[in-house]
Design a protein around this motif. Structure first.
Motif, PDB file in Angstrom:
ATOM      1  N   ASP A  33      17.711   7.859 -20.000  1.00 20.99           N
ATOM      2  CA  ASP A  33      18.633   7.374 -18.872  1.00 20.99           C
ATOM      3  C   ASP A  33      19.429   8.960 -18.693  1.00 20.99           C
ATOM      4  N   PRO A  34      19.749   9.336 -17.659  1.00 22.22           N
ATOM      5  CA  PRO A  34      20.489  10.479 -17.498  1.00 22.22           C
ATOM      6  C   PRO A  34      21.697  10.779 -18.110  1.00 22.22           C
ATOM      7  N   ASP A  65      11.243   7.589 -13.748  1.00 24.10           N
ATOM      8  CA  ASP A  65      11.906   8.323 -12.861  1.00 24.10           C
ATOM      9  C   ASP A  65      11.385   9.765 -13.007  1.00 24.10           C
ATOM     10  N   ASP A  66      10.963  10.102 -11.712  1.00 25.98           N
ATOM     11  CA  ASP A  66      10.049  11.389 -11.532  1.00 25.98           C
ATOM     12  C   ASP A  66      11.267  12.771 -11.560  1.00 25.98           C
ATOM     13  N   TYR A  67      12.200  12.254 -10.932  1.00 25.84           N
ATOM     14  CA  TYR A  67      13.271  13.364 -11.010  1.00 25.84           C
ATOM     15  C   TYR A  67      13.939  13.840 -12.535  1.00 25.84           C
ATOM     16  N   LEU A  68      14.189  12.721 -13.115  1.00 28.28           N
ATOM     17  CA  LEU A  68      14.506  12.934 -14.772  1.00 28.28           C
ATOM     18  C   LEU A  68      13.384  13.662 -15.437  1.00 28.28           C
ATOM     19  N   ASP A  69      12.081  13.302 -15.202  1.00 31.12           N
ATOM     20  CA  ASP A  69      10.989  13.907 -16.030  1.00 31.12           C
ATOM     21  C   ASP A  69      10.948  15.484 -15.420  1.00 31.12           C
ATOM     22  N   GLY A  70      11.263  15.760 -14.473  1.00 37.45           N
ATOM     23  CA  GLY A  70      11.124  17.045 -14.099  1.00 37.45           C
ATOM     24  C   GLY A  70      12.421  18.086 -14.775  1.00 37.45           C
ATOM     25  N   VAL A  71      13.474  17.474 -14.706  1.00 38.52           N
ATOM     26  CA  VAL A  71      14.599  17.941 -15.416  1.00 38.52           C
ATOM     27  C   VAL A  71      14.295  17.988 -17.104  1.00 38.52           C
ATOM     28  N   ARG A  72      13.627  17.022 -17.619  1.00 31.54           N
ATOM     29  CA  ARG A  72      12.985  17.242 -18.956  1.00 31.54           C
ATOM     30  C   ARG A  72      12.132  18.450 -19.014  1.00 31.54           C
ATOM     31  N   LEU A 110      22.243  17.898 -12.914  1.00 30.04           N
ATOM     32  CA  LEU A 110      22.138  16.766 -13.146  1.00 30.04           C
ATOM     33  C   LEU A 110      23.428  15.873 -13.145  1.00 30.04           C
ATOM     34  N   ALA A 111      24.655  16.309 -13.624  1.00 28.38           N
ATOM     35  CA  ALA A 111      25.868  15.712 -13.650  1.00 28.38           C
ATOM     36  C   ALA A 111      26.073  15.419 -12.166  1.00 28.38           C
ATOM     37  N   ARG A 112      25.947  16.289 -11.241  1.00 23.20           N
ATOM     38  CA  ARG A 112      26.630  16.184  -9.882  1.00 23.20           C
ATOM     39  C   ARG A 112      25.475  15.221  -9.229  1.00 23.20           C
ATOM     40  N   ARG A 113      24.222  15.109  -9.637  1.00 27.67           N
ATOM     41  CA  ARG A 113      23.494  14.228  -8.887  1.00 27.67           C
ATOM     42  C   ARG A 113      23.873  12.491  -9.457  1.00 27.67           C
ATOM     43  N   GLN A 114      24.158  12.496 -10.654  1.00 29.27           N
ATOM     44  CA  GLN A 114      24.606  11.375 -11.336  1.00 29.27           C
ATOM     45  C   GLN A 114      25.941  10.899 -10.661  1.00 29.27           C
TER      46      GLN A 114
END
Length: 119
Positions: A33-34, A65-72, A110-114
């Protein structure tokens, strides 16, 4: 003969119950998770992360979660470009200054998106 049938019935119940339990239980899944990514990024920026912990979380694809995978993947690319293997073991930061700046920007994004999603 009665003792044999009793032992056989008890063993049959135990093995049958274990088989049913194994068939009905699902495969355990690890869902990143984020908050876990944010915690890892904070530890990396504070020079408190172990390289093994970093590689464990960054090497596991995030399929839900595609977005989190992109961050990873971006963080993994940062490690490839700006990381020096075994630096943390020598007491040095995991990333060089450029990598830390980019990781800080990625962490803030990532923090702002959360924060927006939790509203």
């Amino acid at each position: 003969m009665a003792l044999y049938l009793l032992v056989f019935a008890v063993c049959l119940v135990i093995f049958g119950g274990m088989t049913a339990l194994l068939l009905l239980s699902g495969t355990p899944r690890f869902r990143t998770d984020p908050d876990q990514l944010l915690r890892l990024f904070d530890q990396a920026l504070d020079n408190r992360v172990d390289e093994t912990e970093w590689n464990t979380l960054m090497g596991y694809p995030i399929r839900h979660d595609d977005y989190l995978d992109g961050v990873r993947r971006r963080a993994q690319r940062l490690m490839e470009e700006h990381g020096n293997h075994r630096r943390a073991a020598r007491g040095k930061p995991l990333l060089d200054p450029t990598g830390q700046a980019e990781l800080r920007a990625l962490r803030d994004h990532l923090a702002r998106r959360q924060a927006l999603q939790q509203r």
